[in-house]
Motif scaffolding. Structure first.
Motif, mmCIF file in Angstrom:
data_model
loop_
_atom_site.group_PDB
_atom_site.id
_atom_site.type_symbol
_atom_site.label_atom_id
_atom_site.label_comp_id
_atom_site.label_asym_id
_atom_site.label_seq_id
_atom_site.Cartn_x
_atom_site.Cartn_y
_atom_site.Cartn_z
ATOM 1 N N SER A 180 0.845 -1.184 0.000
ATOM 2 C CA SER A 180 0.000 0.000 0.000
ATOM 3 C C SER A 180 0.880 1.233 0.000
ATOM 4 O O SER A 180 1.798 1.353 0.822
ATOM 5 N N THR A 181 0.613 2.160 -0.912
ATOM 6 C CA THR A 181 1.397 3.393 -0.983
ATOM 7 C C THR A 181 0.739 4.546 -0.252
ATOM 8 O O THR A 181 1.271 5.650 -0.226
ATOM 9 N N GLY A 182 -0.427 4.320 0.332
ATOM 10 C CA GLY A 182 -1.173 5.402 0.962
ATOM 11 C C GLY A 182 -2.312 5.877 0.083
ATOM 12 O O GLY A 182 -3.308 6.401 0.570
ATOM 13 N N ARG A 183 -2.192 5.703 -1.235
ATOM 14 C CA ARG A 183 -3.279 6.055 -2.165
ATOM 15 C C ARG A 183 -3.718 4.858 -2.980
ATOM 16 O O ARG A 183 -4.858 4.779 -3.418
ATOM 17 N N GLU A 251 14.731 10.801 11.925
ATOM 18 C CA GLU A 251 13.873 9.861 12.655
ATOM 19 C C GLU A 251 12.442 10.386 12.742
ATOM 20 O O GLU A 251 11.477 9.626 12.558
ATOM 21 N N ALA A 252 12.297 11.690 13.011
ATOM 22 C CA ALA A 252 10.951 12.258 13.134
ATOM 23 C C ALA A 252 10.220 12.232 11.806
ATOM 24 O O ALA A 252 9.023 11.898 11.742
ATOM 25 N N VAL A 253 10.911 12.573 10.729
ATOM 26 C CA VAL A 253 10.267 12.581 9.410
ATOM 27 C C VAL A 253 9.938 11.165 8.976
ATOM 28 O O VAL A 253 8.851 10.897 8.437
ATOM 29 N N ALA A 254 10.849 10.226 9.186
ATOM 30 C CA ALA A 254 10.623 8.838 8.786
ATOM 31 C C ALA A 254 9.406 8.248 9.481
ATOM 32 O O ALA A 254 8.705 7.408 8.917
ATOM 33 N N ALA A 255 9.137 8.690 10.704
ATOM 34 C CA ALA A 255 7.992 8.159 11.451
ATOM 35 C C ALA A 255 6.663 8.559 10.819
ATOM 36 O O ALA A 255 5.646 7.905 11.063
ATOM 37 N N ARG A 256 6.660 9.619 9.994
ATOM 38 C CA ARG A 256 5.408 10.090 9.400
ATOM 39 C C ARG A 256 5.318 9.852 7.903
ATOM 40 O O ARG A 256 4.242 9.971 7.332
ATOM 41 N N LEU A 257 6.437 9.525 7.282
ATOM 42 C CA LEU A 257 6.418 9.222 5.853
ATOM 43 C C LEU A 257 5.974 7.781 5.640
ATOM 44 O O LEU A 257 6.337 6.891 6.425
ATOM 45 N N PRO A 258 5.203 7.486 4.592
ATOM 46 C CA PRO A 258 4.903 6.088 4.273
ATOM 47 C C PRO A 258 6.199 5.310 4.054
ATOM 48 O O PRO A 258 7.121 5.785 3.388
ATOM 49 N N ALA A 259 6.282 4.118 4.623
ATOM 50 C CA ALA A 259 7.533 3.358 4.597
ATOM 51 C C ALA A 259 7.996 3.046 3.187
ATOM 52 O O ALA A 259 9.199 2.992 2.914
#
Length: 323
Positions: A180-183, A251-259
């Motif tokens: 899943s890419t989020g969309r 680390e903060a940005v990675a936690a909110r970006l789709p993996a």
């Protein structure tokens, strides 16, 4: 009185899965047995891996608590319908956080639902309209559950496929993973006719059919389905490179970006980072997605995304009465 031990254990388990403490006397009355039988049944549940905690007192009480492993759940009709409807609603759109694990859970649940409950789930979903929907195309939950089942069961999958240019074909594949890419949802699979790995947009798949033929999974060249999808998108003409600098730690940005988009690169100062990725989504959507991360950022590439972010900022400022 419940004399069938397996049936009585299931009834007892269903009662204990209600978040409360049950006095031994009340359980005995509910089951129509003695308190000694209740204690023996509790011991049987513990042997099966259910962590049942007993409290001291005149009557004593029992509560099912969290353990090291997830034991099987016992659901009544209403609970099973509610879970199935929720999973189907989430699976119909590529909602971030609703990944392959939830689709596998839906496949397992629908496999064991009695026909009367499957009918209730379908009827309730057909009669319900969501106030909001995902940005991507809708997908029939049945399509996802069929795919998830073949991935888990290592079973060849046959389906019709419509390419981006409208070309239609039939594919026979060895499904590897759903991503899943989020969309959108994508299937990473080995295409037997083309003798190579491929990615398929699930919203372009029709009539998925498990063939019943088992296979031994091949080794994916990239080792990760998400990485394979990223590289596949990079080869498509409609994809483009994005470079964004964030005033926040990696680390903060990675936690909110789709993996699946990959992690950002930390800067030397440790308080900022740069994110580079290949995407195929519309720049307008990506501009909104970046704004929703909640960090200060600056788009370096491409120029189209820079323009979209600038236009979005002006529109939001105007809406707030600042311009």
């Amino acid at each position: 009185m419940t004399t069938d031990t397996p049936a009585r254990l299931l009834t007892l388990l269903s009662l204990l899965q209600t978040p409360r403490e049950w006095p031994g006397g009340e359980l005995a009355e509910r089951l129509g047995v003695s308190r000694r039988t209740v204690r023996r049944d509790i011991d049987r549940l513990r042997e099966l891996g259910y962590p049942v905690r007993a409290s001291m007192g005149a009557d004593g009480g029992y509560r099912l608590v969290a353990g090291k492993a997830m034991p099987p759940l016992v659901l009544d009709d209403e609970e099973a319908v509610a879970i199935a409807v929720g999973l189907r609603a989430g699976a119909g759109h590529a909602v971030e956080g609703v990944d392959e694990a939830s689709v596998r859970a839906l496949a397992k649940l629908e496999q064991v639902l009695p026909s009367r409950l499957r009918h209730r789930v379908a009827t309730l979903q057909a009669a319900t309209t969501a106030l909001t929907s995902g940005d991507g195309p809708s997908i029939a939950p049945e399509t996802l559950t069929v795919m998830a089942s073949t991935v888990a069961g290592r079973e060849r999958l046959r389906f019709a496929y419509r390419a981006g240019d409208g070309t239609e074909s039939r594919r026979v594949t060895e499904p590897y993973r759903l991503v899943s890419t989020g969309r959108r949802w994508y299937l990473v699979a080995y295409d037997l006719d083309r003798d190579d790995w491929r990615t398929f947009r699930v919203d372009r798949v029709g009539d998925p059919f498990p063939t019943g033929v088992r296979f031994t999974p091949r080794e994916l060249p990239t080792g990760s389905a998400a990485e394979f999808l990223r590289r596949s998108m990079r080869r498509h003409n409609d994809s483009y490179e994005v470079v964004v600098a964030f005033a926040a730690s990696a680390e903060a940005v990675a936690a909110r970006l789709p993996a699946w988009l990959g992690p950002p690169e930390p800067a030397a100062d440790g308080t900022s980072c740069v994110w580079r990725a290949t995407v195929s989504d519309a720049p307008e959507w990506l501009a909104v997605r970046l704004a929703l991360l909640g960090f200060d950022f600056r788009v370096r590439e491409p120029a189209e995304l820079v323009a979209c972010v600038r236009e979005l900022g002006a529109r939001l400022s105007g809406a707030a009465g600042d311009g």
